[in-house]
Motif scaffolding. Sequence first.
Motif, mmCIF file in Angstrom:
data_model
loop_
_atom_site.group_PDB
_atom_site.id
_atom_site.type_symbol
_atom_site.label_atom_id
_atom_site.label_comp_id
_atom_site.label_asym_id
_atom_site.label_seq_id
_atom_site.Cartn_x
_atom_site.Cartn_y
_atom_site.Cartn_z
ATOM 1 N N ASP A 166 -1.823 -6.829 -0.500
ATOM 2 C CA ASP A 166 -2.900 -5.617 -1.676
ATOM 3 C C ASP A 166 -1.227 -5.478 -2.490
ATOM 4 O O ASP A 166 -1.309 -4.340 -3.144
ATOM 5 C CB ASP A 166 -2.002 -4.995 0.293
ATOM 6 C CG ASP A 166 -0.490 -4.031 0.483
ATOM 7 O OD1 ASP A 166 0.441 -5.894 -0.035
ATOM 8 O OD2 ASP A 166 0.196 -3.936 1.106
ATOM 9 N N GLU B 234 0.888 -1.312 -0.029
ATOM 10 C CA GLU B 234 0.198 -0.350 -0.579
ATOM 11 C C GLU B 234 0.834 1.055 -0.183
ATOM 12 O O GLU B 234 0.818 2.222 -0.679
ATOM 13 C CB GLU B 234 -1.258 -0.198 1.630
ATOM 14 C CG GLU B 234 -1.842 1.017 1.510
ATOM 15 C CD GLU B 234 -3.188 1.239 2.059
ATOM 16 O OE1 GLU B 234 -2.855 2.214 2.694
ATOM 17 O OE2 GLU B 234 -3.052 -0.129 2.478
ATOM 18 N N PRO C 264 -5.725 -7.053 -8.623
ATOM 19 C CA PRO C 264 -4.568 -7.829 -7.518
ATOM 20 C C PRO C 264 -3.540 -8.359 -8.315
ATOM 21 O O PRO C 264 -4.002 -8.757 -9.509
ATOM 22 C CB PRO C 264 -5.854 -8.616 -7.158
ATOM 23 C CG PRO C 264 -7.546 -8.126 -6.717
ATOM 24 C CD PRO C 264 -6.524 -7.425 -8.320
ATOM 25 N N GLY D 131 -9.223 -2.011 -5.094
ATOM 26 C CA GLY D 131 -7.799 -0.498 -4.660
ATOM 27 C C GLY D 131 -8.466 0.744 -4.886
ATOM 28 O O GLY D 131 -7.132 1.479 -4.734
ATOM 29 N N ARG E 30 -0.558 -4.977 -5.899
ATOM 30 C CA ARG E 30 -1.317 -4.415 -7.274
ATOM 31 C C ARG E 30 -0.821 -4.365 -8.554
ATOM 32 O O ARG E 30 0.589 -4.652 -8.726
ATOM 33 C CB ARG E 30 -2.264 -3.116 -7.015
ATOM 34 C CG ARG E 30 -3.457 -3.191 -6.030
ATOM 35 C CD ARG E 30 -4.507 -4.199 -5.961
ATOM 36 N NE ARG E 30 -5.620 -4.313 -5.190
ATOM 37 C CZ ARG E 30 -5.477 -5.779 -4.137
ATOM 38 N NH1 ARG E 30 -4.314 -6.241 -3.962
ATOM 39 N NH2 ARG E 30 -6.286 -5.080 -3.549
ATOM 40 N N THR F 98 -9.292 2.400 -1.982
ATOM 41 C CA THR F 98 -7.929 2.575 -1.283
ATOM 42 C C THR F 98 -7.105 4.517 -1.888
ATOM 43 O O THR F 98 -5.960 5.340 -0.883
ATOM 44 C CB THR F 98 -7.131 1.765 -1.284
ATOM 45 O OG1 THR F 98 -7.675 1.145 -0.752
ATOM 46 C CG2 THR F 98 -5.678 2.209 -0.557
ATOM 47 N N THR G 235 1.106 2.719 -3.665
ATOM 48 C CA THR G 235 -0.065 2.998 -4.054
ATOM 49 C C THR G 235 -0.035 4.432 -3.495
ATOM 50 O O THR G 235 -0.597 5.262 -4.113
ATOM 51 C CB THR G 235 -1.119 2.458 -3.626
ATOM 52 O OG1 THR G 235 -1.446 1.093 -3.877
ATOM 53 C CG2 THR G 235 -2.558 3.191 -3.381
#
Length: 175
Positions: A154, A16, A143, A46, A156, A49, A19
């Motif tokens: 998490d 994350e 994912p 996501g 991606r 997020t 991200t």
Amino acid sequence: MVATAPATWQGRWAHEADTQAFAQRLALCPAVAHATIALHGDLGAGKTTFVRHLLRALGVSGRIKSPTYAVVEPHTSVDCPLMPAGESLSIWHFDFYRFSDPREWEEAGFRELFASAGLKLVEWPERAAGFLPPIDLDLHIDPDPMINDPEHDDARLVRAVARTPAGHLLLEAVT
């Protein structure tokens, strides 16, 4: 208007934090203040997020929730570093997942929102096909199918496609 050939970047967000870093780089690009960004991916990919990280990087405070049931969540950043002193940035986060008929677009009055200044973030843009204005940047988030460990789920795979001159500026900012 001059047509711009799409440009593509592909990458991976292992965690994350990746991200968040991507969102922070995007938030530094002045073009984001007036962009339309389409977010693609299945439920749980996501998208929201990413939006939360982008909004935080743009100076939005308070609760940031998914617009799944409300269809649109408006946000205002009074501390956006991209805006001139004293001006705030308007941001609309749309989620068209529950649209069953693109005509709902007209009935809901979204044409006016998309015509106004500010950032528009659109989840499930295909549900409003034919009604959306030109998309500057398509962001596909999926994912990573190679990850089978629930403790590291998490990761991606990400693909960003610039479709306009503004989209090219956004893409340059994150690559």
